[in-house]
Design an enzyme around this catalytic site. Structure first.
Site, PDB file in Angstrom:
ATOM      1  N   THR A  10       0.666  -1.113  -0.645  1.00 56.14           N
ATOM      2  CA  THR A  10       0.145  -0.453  -0.393  1.00 56.14           C
ATOM      3  C   THR A  10       0.569   1.111   0.456  1.00 56.14           C
ATOM      4  O   THR A  10       1.867   0.740   0.629  1.00 56.14           O
ATOM      5  CB  THR A  10      -0.834  -0.050   0.968  1.00 56.14           C
ATOM      6  OG1 THR A  10       0.009   0.001   1.981  1.00 56.14           O
ATOM      7  CG2 THR A  10      -1.331  -0.910   1.303  1.00 56.14           C
ATOM      8  N   ASP A  11       0.008   2.307  -0.687  1.00 59.12           N
ATOM      9  CA  ASP A  11       0.887   3.230   0.393  1.00 59.12           C
ATOM     10  C   ASP A  11       0.318   4.201   1.431  1.00 59.12           C
ATOM     11  O   ASP A  11      -0.345   3.236   2.178  1.00 59.12           O
ATOM     12  CB  ASP A  11       0.381   4.778  -1.217  1.00 59.12           C
ATOM     13  CG  ASP A  11      -0.975   4.935  -1.191  1.00 59.12           C
ATOM     14  OD1 ASP A  11      -1.859   4.253  -0.074  1.00 59.12           O
ATOM     15  OD2 ASP A  11      -1.830   5.645  -2.015  1.00 59.12           O
ATOM     16  N   ALA A  12       0.763   5.595   1.722  1.00 56.09           N
ATOM     17  CA  ALA A  12       0.442   5.838   3.091  1.00 56.09           C
ATOM     18  C   ALA A  12      -0.886   6.002   3.665  1.00 56.09           C
ATOM     19  O   ALA A  12      -1.087   5.924   4.701  1.00 56.09           O
ATOM     20  CB  ALA A  12       0.714   7.291   3.437  1.00 56.09           C
ATOM     21  N   ILE A  15      -4.416   2.442   0.598  1.00 60.19           N
ATOM     22  CA  ILE A  15      -5.087   1.751  -0.686  1.00 60.19           C
ATOM     23  C   ILE A  15      -3.437   1.396  -1.114  1.00 60.19           C
ATOM     24  O   ILE A  15      -2.229   1.589  -1.264  1.00 60.19           O
ATOM     25  CB  ILE A  15      -5.135   2.673  -1.269  1.00 60.19           C
ATOM     26  CG1 ILE A  15      -5.952   3.708  -0.388  1.00 60.19           C
ATOM     27  CG2 ILE A  15      -5.999   3.013  -2.714  1.00 60.19           C
ATOM     28  CD1 ILE A  15      -6.104   5.269  -1.171  1.00 60.19           C
TER      29      ILE A  15
END
Length: 131
Positions: A10-12, A15
């Protein structure tokens, strides 16, 4: 093939990073071969991705359980188009209805000595069983 979405995917914001959907699809395509007697690469040749048409529908989130479904949609002598769909089939601590998150038509070409080549009858038979 099912996967749990981990922090590394995921990103920060939690997601799934867009490129990871392609990685999930690649793993599922590889497993399709690994679970058979057919090898996706050998001295006789190998597959390379020649086209991807992808549609991002909804985001997968940290902790989700996702499932990649794979089926052959078009089979030719030198290439095959595979439709792969990624569904959310579970969430971390709650029930959920199955949701389509991602869909892609991925064309792979069979190569021998860096040139397109006809797939063997065994590979064509194997791929035909996944239509």
């Amino acid at each position: 093939m099912k996967f749990r979405v981990y922090y590394e995917d995921t990103d920060a914001a939690g997601i799934v990073y867009h490129a990871n959907y392609i990685k999930f699809c690649e793993r599922a395509r590889s497993e399709m071969f690994f679970n058979s007697d057919i090898k996706p690469f050998s001295k006789d040749g190998y597959f390379v991705v020649s086209a991807i048409n992808a549609k991002f529908i909804k985001p997968a989130l940290l902790g989700d359980l996702i499932e990649v479904r794979t089926k052959v949609s078009e089979l030719k002598k030198v290439c095959v188009t595979i439709n792969q769909q990624i569904y959310r089939v579970g969430k971390l601590k709650e029930q959920c209805e199955e949701e389509l998150l991602f869909s892609a038509d991925i064309t792979v070409a069979f190569m021998r000595e860096d040139k397109p080549a006809k797939m063997s009858d065994d590979i064509i038979k194997f791929l035909s069983s996944h239509i």
